[in-house]
Structures are given as C-alpha cells and as structure tokens.
Design an enzyme around this catalytic site. Structure first.
Site, PDB file in Angstrom:
ATOM      1  CG  HIS A   1      -2.125  -1.068   1.035  1.00 21.96           C
ATOM      2  ND1 HIS A   1      -3.326  -0.809   0.794  1.00 21.96           N
ATOM      3  CD2 HIS A   1      -1.919  -2.408   1.386  1.00 21.96           C
ATOM      4  CE1 HIS A   1      -3.906  -1.813   0.808  1.00 21.96           C
ATOM      5  NE2 HIS A   1      -3.186  -2.905   1.016  1.00 21.96           N
TER       6      HIS A   1
ATOM      7  CG  ASP B   1      -0.285   9.246   0.786  1.00 21.50           C
ATOM      8  OD1 ASP B   1      -0.350   7.873   1.186  1.00 21.50           O
ATOM      9  OD2 ASP B   1      -0.920  10.033   1.396  1.00 21.50           O
TER      10      ASP B   1
HETATM   11  C1  GDG Z   1      -2.335   3.860   3.519  1.00 19.37           C
HETATM   12  C2  GDG Z   1      -1.436   4.273   2.487  1.00 19.37           C
HETATM   13  C3  GDG Z   1      -2.988   4.489   0.569  1.00 19.37           C
HETATM   14  C4  GDG Z   1      -8.746   9.910   8.160  1.00 19.37           C
HETATM   15  N1  GDG Z   1      -8.994  10.198   9.355  1.00 19.37           N
HETATM   16  C5  GDG Z   1     -10.115   9.640   9.794  1.00 19.37           C
HETATM   17  C6  GDG Z   1     -10.629   8.741   8.899  1.00 19.37           C
HETATM   18  N2  GDG Z   1      -9.552   8.582   8.002  1.00 19.37           N
HETATM   19  C7  GDG Z   1      -9.814   7.772   6.752  1.00 19.37           C
HETATM   20  C8  GDG Z   1      -9.717   8.229   5.417  1.00 19.37           C
HETATM   21  C9  GDG Z   1      -9.278   7.513   4.509  1.00 19.37           C
HETATM   22  C10 GDG Z   1      -8.205   6.600   5.599  1.00 19.37           C
HETATM   23  O1  GDG Z   1      -8.510   6.974   6.694  1.00 19.37           O
HETATM   24  C11 GDG Z   1      -6.909   7.245   5.094  1.00 19.37           C
HETATM   25  O2  GDG Z   1      -6.375   6.828   3.857  1.00 19.37           O
HETATM   26  P1  GDG Z   1      -5.238   7.434   3.237  1.00 19.37           P
HETATM   27  O3  GDG Z   1      -4.880   6.512   1.707  1.00 19.37           O
HETATM   28  O4  GDG Z   1      -5.291   9.038   2.819  1.00 19.37           O
HETATM   29  O5  GDG Z   1      -3.886   7.067   3.973  1.00 19.37           O
HETATM   30  P2  GDG Z   1      -3.344   5.988   4.928  1.00 19.37           P
HETATM   31  O6  GDG Z   1      -3.819   5.823   6.115  1.00 19.37           O
HETATM   32  O7  GDG Z   1      -1.958   6.306   5.176  1.00 19.37           O
HETATM   33  O8  GDG Z   1      -3.285   4.670   4.250  1.00 19.37           O
HETATM   34  C12 GDG Z   1      -2.012   5.243   1.537  1.00 19.37           C
HETATM   35  C13 GDG Z   1      -3.883   3.660   1.491  1.00 19.37           C
HETATM   36  O9  GDG Z   1      -3.055   2.812   2.658  1.00 19.37           O
HETATM   37  C14 GDG Z   1      -4.475   2.518   1.018  1.00 19.37           C
HETATM   38  O10 GDG Z   1      -4.050   1.685   0.178  1.00 19.37           O
HETATM   39  O11 GDG Z   1      -3.882   5.152  -0.050  1.00 19.37           O
HETATM   40  O12 GDG Z   1      -1.123   5.857   0.328  1.00 19.37           O
HETATM   41  O13 GDG Z   1      -0.336   5.289   3.146  1.00 19.37           O
HETATM   42  O14 GDG Z   1     -10.261   6.414   4.204  1.00 19.37           O
HETATM   43  O15 GDG Z   1     -11.196   8.773   5.284  1.00 19.37           O
HETATM   44  N3  GDG Z   1     -11.660   8.153   8.957  1.00 19.37           N
HETATM   45  C15 GDG Z   1     -12.637   8.381  10.003  1.00 19.37           C
HETATM   46  N4  GDG Z   1     -12.153   9.265  10.910  1.00 19.37           N
HETATM   47  C16 GDG Z   1     -11.125   9.967  10.673  1.00 19.37           C
HETATM   48  O16 GDG Z   1     -10.976  10.987  11.357  1.00 19.37           O
HETATM   49  N5  GDG Z   1     -13.481   7.508  10.037  1.00 19.37           N
END
Ligand code: GDG
Length: 491
Positions: free
Chosen positions: A186, A394
C-alpha cells in the site's frame, strides 16, 4: 528528497490505469483469505471511526466477496499462544491472534513503523536500524504463518497486505503451502539506492519472490522494484512485468487502489452527514471552508501545509477573515517517538499561525486531533469548498478520492492535491502542487477559492469519472484475476 520524488513521479496517468499482467484463467472459483497486520470487522457499511486506508479498502472488498480476514487482533497477551479468536459477521469470517509485548515493540512499533515505513517514504533520516527489530519482524511473521496454517484449504487464494507482512508468503511456503499467494504494497516502494541502506535488504526482497504476484499502487513504485531486482539480484523483467531471478518467476503489476464511491454517495445523504455538513456551514458563517484530513503522520506534509496556508494569508490578506482551514488529524502510532515529535511540531506551527493572524471572531486554523465517524467526515467533505491534501509522498491517498466522491455535482468543491501522492497520477484534473513549496500552496489556494462554477464542475466531472470507474471493487477484481482466480464467492 524533493528531487528524488520529482524524478520518480515522471510517469503519465494513462500508463497507470491497467495492470501489466494478464489474467490467468482458473477452472474453479476460489475462496479468499486476506492477511494483514490489523483486522477490522466490516460490521456496518459506515465502518469504524478509526479505520485507516487499508482497513477501509479491505472492508469494502470483503463485504462484496466474503472470505476470511486474518491478522493481529490489536490485543496484547503476556505470552504468545497462537490461539485464534474467530468470529463471523456480515458474511466475513475474521480470525485474529494476540501478540506479546516484545512482538509489538520489535515488529509493529519497531521494524514496521520505525524502519520500513520511514524508509519506504524516503525518510532515511528517520529510519532506525536495530537488530532486534529485524529479528522480531521475522519472528512475528513466522508466528502469524503458523497460526494461519490450519485455516488454509487447498483451493484458497491468499492475499497478503502491506509492509508489515512482506516475509509472510515465504514463511507459508516453508510450511508447505502451495496455494497461489499474492502480495500488495500500500506504500511507495523506495528507489533502489535508498533501499540498499536497509541492512539485509536483499533477504527481504528475496522473501518476496515466494509470492505468485506482487502488486504496487503505481507504475512508479513498480519500476523502482524492477530496478532493484535488475541491479541487486541480477534479475530479468519482461514487458509483461514478469520478474525472473534464478529459478523464481514472479508476476508483478501496478493496481491503483480505489474507494467505494457508491458508499460515500449513500453516506452523504445520511442523517449524520447532513448534520456534520450543517454544523460546518453554520459555524463558517459564510466563510470558505478549506479541509484537510490525514492520519497524523510526518509523510502527510502537515507542517508544510500549515506553513503554505500561513504564506497564503500573508500574500492574500483579502482572504483573511473570509476563509479558514479545518484540519482533522487523528493521532496514530503514538508509541513511536517520531509521531510525538510531529505532533509537538504541529501544535507549535498551528499555534504560531493562529496567534499571528487570529482576530476575536476568526481563527485561521481549526486543528482537530480526534477521529470523526466516517459519515460525519463525508458531510464535512461535502461542506468544504476546497480540500488541501498535500502529502510529501503517499502510496495512493484515499482521502482525495473520498473528497471528490462526497461533492454536490451542482456545486462541487476544488481538490488541491500533492503531485507526490500516487493518486496524482490518476487525478490530473485536481490542482496539482509541490507540497514542499509555500508559493505553490498559496497560489493553488488563491486559484481554488476563486474558481468559477463552470470550471469547478468540469474538473469535478472528470475526477468523479475516474473515482467511480477505478473503484475498490475493480482494484480487487483486477488483482485477483491476475493472481489467478475469479472473484471469490462468499463462504
Ligand atoms: C495507506 C497508504 C493508501 C482519516 N481520518 C479519519 C478517517 N480517515 C480515513 C480516511 C481514509 C483513510 O483513513 C486514510 O487513507 P489514506 O489513503 O489517505 O492514507 P493511509 O492511512 O496512510 O493509508 C495510502 C492507503 O493505505 C490504501 O492503500 O492510499 O497511501 O499510506 O479512508 O477517510 N476515517 C474516519 N475518521 C477520521 O478521523 N472515520
């Protein structure tokens, strides 16, 4: 670091769209076993407040297909027993195991989050190389493999997730498992020379050759992996992404992860989302809302974002009092000291900017460290005029896609996205910025806040078409087709 990133992201969006690997036809439909560090039961469609990107994607995939999700329970036990906690909910069986304190220190807080995570995000300066971390990482992967072994039936497809579990496939092979096993990363995969800073880097990559298919988020990470294999292992890579090292032949490909756009579409009309949207709009009192949502992590570029926003307020004083930044950044990985450091730094920067610009009736940054329920988040996305999503690097970034999916088609907001997020290769109709540049962030904010409705709609339609099309279901289907099965059936 900035230069390295820029070179790496020289790829084109259209090169990304489809995996280089052709699907293999299999006679029977296989059951799916997903293995990841943490397991989060996909109880309700709204998910749990604390779900991260991987959990959100897995919940969506398993809700659709059924199967078994195996991993660490998140609980600590005095001594590792290998006893599984098995439960079944919403068509998905979860099988979890508790780990002992030393496992968590060395494997999770150690090798995974203090060695691999910074290294894979080009932060070699933050990567810690400690012998005990590596030993703990291998021990836990071996423990997880032997615990999961009884779950595996001959026709099962096994899909291992992310950097915590890189050697798991090899451990399963050593225990006699001959099933098809795939791995998906990821995060980014670092450039070849950077990876060689890792002691025993070759051993780590050799263990990956036990998989049948290795998937990356983008062609850039895939190319870095190929480069490593060619330079360090005397491997060959053919035009279809098939990697040969000695007698090992492994398929590789880019499979950009997506979101469940229809889930967000349903969510924005829910009571909680409407309430959250109303709350933010009422409290904005006519001001423009700029939103950022990120796990509190040094890769997300929050310090540079705040500095860029402060620079924007300096350069465009007419926007003072007429806009504010709502930054939601729930704390993560609190046991790792670099996360305490970034938290302290952000407290300082946000305090300084607020102290400098705030007036009795206006605070430029609303900085919230708590997690919001997903439906509430969807409402906040819909209520925001601009999303400012500027990771320094990212693997993909799902928040950018969720923001787009939550918009009102008749009055959509504007997405400002870092060109160093994997998602930028697909989301070329966003305002793409260099997250290290205060000027670039300031200019993009000025453009976004003044963007006419016609242009907002045009950009949003193009972005939404990509988000809807390249969704999480397609990601799963493409990956599993390449791994060698069709979409698995529910148990
Ligand atoms: C890894 C990789 C890749 C965030 N704050 C809250 C919340 N979130 C949710 C978001 C989103 C998820 O968490 C974050 O996903 P991201 O993709 O932005 O980032 P990572 O956590 O670093 O994820 C990344 C991912 O895996 C998938 O392959 O895209 O590059 O680093 O869904 O909405 N959700 C809730 N409350 C929050 O305060 N419920």
């Amino acid at each position: 670091m900035g230069q390295l990133s820029a070179n790496l992201f020289a790829g084109r969006a259209d090169q990304l769209r489809r995996p280089a690997v052709a699907p293999v036809e299999c006679g029977a439909v296989s059951r799916l076993i997903i293995m990841s560090n943490r397991v989060s039961a996909p109880k309700a469609r709204s998910g749990s407040a604390s779900q991260g990107g991987l959990a959100v994607a897995m919940s969506s995939a398993l809700r659709e297909s059924g199967g078994i999700w195996f991993g660490w329970s998140g609980e600590v036990t005095d001594t590792f027993t290998g006893r599984m906690n098995i439960s079944r909910d919403a068509g998905v069986t979860t099988a979890t195991v508790d780990l002992e304190p030393q496992d968590i220190d060395e494997y999770y807080n150690g090798y995974a989050n203090r060695t691999l995570w910074p290294l894979f995000h080009y932060r070699i300066d933050l990567a810690e190389f400690d012998r005990s971390f590596g030993a703990g990482y291998e021990r836990v992967n071996q423990r997880l493999a032997s615990t999961a072994l009884p779950l595996i039936e001959p026709d099962d497809l096994i899909w291992v997730q992310d950097y915590h579990l890189i050697p798991l496939g090899d451990q399963l092979r050593q225990m006699g498992v001959t099933n098809r096993i795939g791995f998906f990363l990821h995060t980014p995969w670092p450039p070849h020379r950077l990876l060689t800073a890792l002691p025993y880097h070759r051993r780590l990559v050799e263990s990956m050759l036990a998989y049948d298919l290795i998937g990356f988020q983008t062609d850039d990470w895939l190319e870095s992996f190929h480069h490593y294999v060619e330079c360090e292992m005397d491997g060959k890579v053919d035009a279809d992404g098939i990697v040969t090292v000695g007698d090992r032949v492994v398929r590789t490909g880019a499979f950009p992860i997506g979101i469940d756009a229809s889930e967000i579409d349903d969510m924005v009309t829910s009571h909680d989302a409407i309430e959250a949207q109303r709350t933010i709009r009422d409290s904005a009192k006519g001001k423009k809302v700029i939103i950022g949502v990120d796990r509190l992590d040094y890769t997300k570029g929050l310090v540079q974002r705040f500095e860029g926003y402060g620079h924007f307020l300096d350069e465009h004083p007419d926007w003072q009092h007429r806009a504010f930044l709502l930054q939601i950044a729930p704390a993560s990985r609190g046991a790792v000291h670099t996360y305490e450091d970034i938290r302290a730094e952000l407290d300082g920067v946000s305090g300084r900017i607020n102290g400098h610009f705030a007036q009795v009736d206006w605070v430029p940054i609303r900085y919230v460290n708590q997690s919001y329920p997903r439906a509430g988040l969807a409402g906040l996305f819909r209520g925001a005029d601009v999303a400012l999503i500027t990771p320094l690097i990212d693997g993909m970034n799902l928040v950018a896609k969720e923001y787009v999916a939550a918009q009102d088609p008749e009055d959509p907001g504007v997405l400002i996205l870092s060109k160093f997020a994997g998602a930028a290769l697909q989301m070329t109709d966003a305002l793409l910025v260099n997250p290290y540049s205060k000027d670039a962030i300031s200019d993009a904010l000025a453009t976004a806040l003044a963007m006419p409705l016609d242009e907002r709609k045009r950009r949003w339609r193009a972005l939404m078409a990509g988000v809807s099309n390249d969704n999480v279901h397609r990601w799963r289907e493409d990956y599993l087709a390449a791994l060698g099965g069709r979409t698995p059936i529910a148990q």
